[in-house]
Design a protein around this motif. Structure first.
Motif, mmCIF file in Angstrom:
data_model
loop_
_atom_site.group_PDB
_atom_site.id
_atom_site.type_symbol
_atom_site.label_atom_id
_atom_site.label_comp_id
_atom_site.label_asym_id
_atom_site.label_seq_id
_atom_site.Cartn_x
_atom_site.Cartn_y
_atom_site.Cartn_z
ATOM 1 N N ILE A 122 0.859 -1.195 0.000
ATOM 2 C CA ILE A 122 0.000 0.000 0.000
ATOM 3 C C ILE A 122 0.890 1.239 0.000
ATOM 4 O O ILE A 122 0.696 2.164 -0.801
ATOM 5 C CB ILE A 122 -0.962 0.001 1.204
ATOM 6 N N GLY A 123 1.875 1.261 0.905
ATOM 7 C CA GLY A 123 2.812 2.387 0.937
ATOM 8 C C GLY A 123 3.544 2.540 -0.381
ATOM 9 O O GLY A 123 3.696 3.650 -0.904
ATOM 10 N N THR A 125 2.552 1.608 -3.380
ATOM 11 C CA THR A 125 1.622 2.091 -4.405
ATOM 12 C C THR A 125 1.352 3.584 -4.246
ATOM 13 O O THR A 125 1.284 4.318 -5.234
ATOM 14 C CB THR A 125 0.305 1.293 -4.357
ATOM 15 N N LEU A 126 1.212 4.044 -3.007
ATOM 16 C CA LEU A 126 0.973 5.470 -2.771
ATOM 17 C C LEU A 126 2.183 6.300 -3.183
ATOM 18 O O LEU A 126 2.037 7.345 -3.832
ATOM 19 C CB LEU A 126 0.612 5.716 -1.304
ATOM 20 N N VAL A 127 3.380 5.839 -2.817
ATOM 21 C CA VAL A 127 4.594 6.559 -3.216
ATOM 22 C C VAL A 127 4.752 6.532 -4.731
ATOM 23 O O VAL A 127 5.079 7.545 -5.360
ATOM 24 C CB VAL A 127 5.842 5.967 -2.509
ATOM 25 N N GLN A 128 4.520 5.381 -5.344
ATOM 26 C CA GLN A 128 4.600 5.238 -6.798
ATOM 27 C C GLN A 128 3.658 6.227 -7.482
ATOM 28 O O GLN A 128 4.030 6.898 -8.446
ATOM 29 C CB GLN A 128 4.235 3.800 -7.173
ATOM 30 N N SER A 129 2.444 6.347 -6.972
ATOM 31 C CA SER A 129 1.461 7.262 -7.558
ATOM 32 C C SER A 129 1.903 8.710 -7.394
ATOM 33 O O SER A 129 1.792 9.508 -8.329
ATOM 34 C CB SER A 129 0.093 7.041 -6.905
ATOM 35 N N TYR A 130 2.417 9.056 -6.222
ATOM 36 C CA TYR A 130 2.908 10.421 -5.979
ATOM 37 C C TYR A 130 4.049 10.761 -6.932
ATOM 38 O O TYR A 130 4.068 11.833 -7.543
ATOM 39 C CB TYR A 130 3.351 10.576 -4.527
ATOM 40 N N ARG A 159 -5.414 2.101 -9.365
ATOM 41 C CA ARG A 159 -4.635 1.922 -8.132
ATOM 42 C C ARG A 159 -5.503 1.967 -6.884
ATOM 43 O O ARG A 159 -5.141 1.382 -5.865
ATOM 44 C CB ARG A 159 -3.490 2.926 -8.083
ATOM 45 N N ALA A 160 -6.662 2.623 -6.965
ATOM 46 C CA ALA A 160 -7.601 2.561 -5.837
ATOM 47 C C ALA A 160 -8.070 1.120 -5.628
ATOM 48 O O ALA A 160 -8.174 0.651 -4.493
ATOM 49 C CB ALA A 160 -8.793 3.484 -6.085
ATOM 50 N N VAL A 163 -5.260 -0.864 -4.052
ATOM 51 C CA VAL A 163 -5.139 -0.570 -2.622
ATOM 52 C C VAL A 163 -6.269 -1.246 -1.847
ATOM 53 O O VAL A 163 -6.040 -1.789 -0.763
ATOM 54 C CB VAL A 163 -5.088 0.954 -2.370
#
Length: 197
Positions: A122-123, A125-130, A159-160, A163
């Motif tokens: 999850i972390g 994926t969030l960093v990848q998206s940012y 990506r939602a 997650v």
């Protein structure tokens, strides 16, 4: 008419209760890991492979491409020379990110330390998206928007769902068809006794 509706509701309730009882504890964790493997395992392993050298020896060498993908603004600050990027903290971030992209997906598919691996993903994926939005300059269509009529945006839509799948694994775990379950059974058994499968 009322009796027919009442019977139909009872049948519906009995059927769904039975299905839930039969599938509880194994089906959703196994299914979540299957779809993670089907949709994301090869994606992440290929992405991780672009960050290391070729062959077995190359696996242990993080390449410049890893810096460009993970820390584009930092590499830019050092004139696009990854060898000039300071070890602490940037090399550590790139090394951890690179090998996490190999290890975490495999752990999820195996069902080993699943909750921790899913939380890490999850972390990730969030960093990848940012990074995709802030540094790789993806366009508005790729970012997408929630609550619109389109469901194909790579970041906010796809990506939602990734997650959500991972959140399920963090909350409920891998289920009874997993290495976590096997290890849990072994740890729960009194020493010297075997637990029946």
């Amino acid at each position: 008419m009322t009796q027919a509706i009442s019977r139909a509701l009872r049948l519906y309730h009995c059927t769904t209760t039975l299905a839930e009882a039969r599938l509880d504890g194994w089906f959703l964790g196994l299914t979540a890991r299957f779809f993670f493997a089907a949709v994301l395992l090869v994606y992440y392993l290929n992405s991780a492979a672009t960050k290391v050298g070729e062959g077995i020896a190359g696996f242990f060498s993080v390449g410049d491409n890893a810096y460009f993908q993970i820390l584009p603004s930092v590499v830019e600050a050092y004139n696009y020379d990854a060898s000039q990027v300071p070890f602490f903290p940037y090399d550590l971030i790139v090394i951890a990110g690179t090998y996490a992209e190999f290890i975490l997906p495999i752990l999820i598919v195996l069902g080993l330390f699943t909750r921790l691996a899913a939380l890490g993903m999850i972390g990730f994926t969030l960093v990848q998206s940012y990074v995709d939005i802030a540094f790789h300059g993806v366009d508005a269509k790729t970012i997408g928007a929630w609550f619109d009529r389109f469901s194909d945006a790579a970041i906010l839509d796809q990506r939602a769902l990734w997650v959500f799948l991972l959140v399920y694994l963090v909350v409920k775990g891998a289920g009874a068809v997993s290495l976590d379950w096997v290890l849990g059974r072994k740890l729960a058994a009194p020493s010297g006794q075997q637990v029946a499968a």
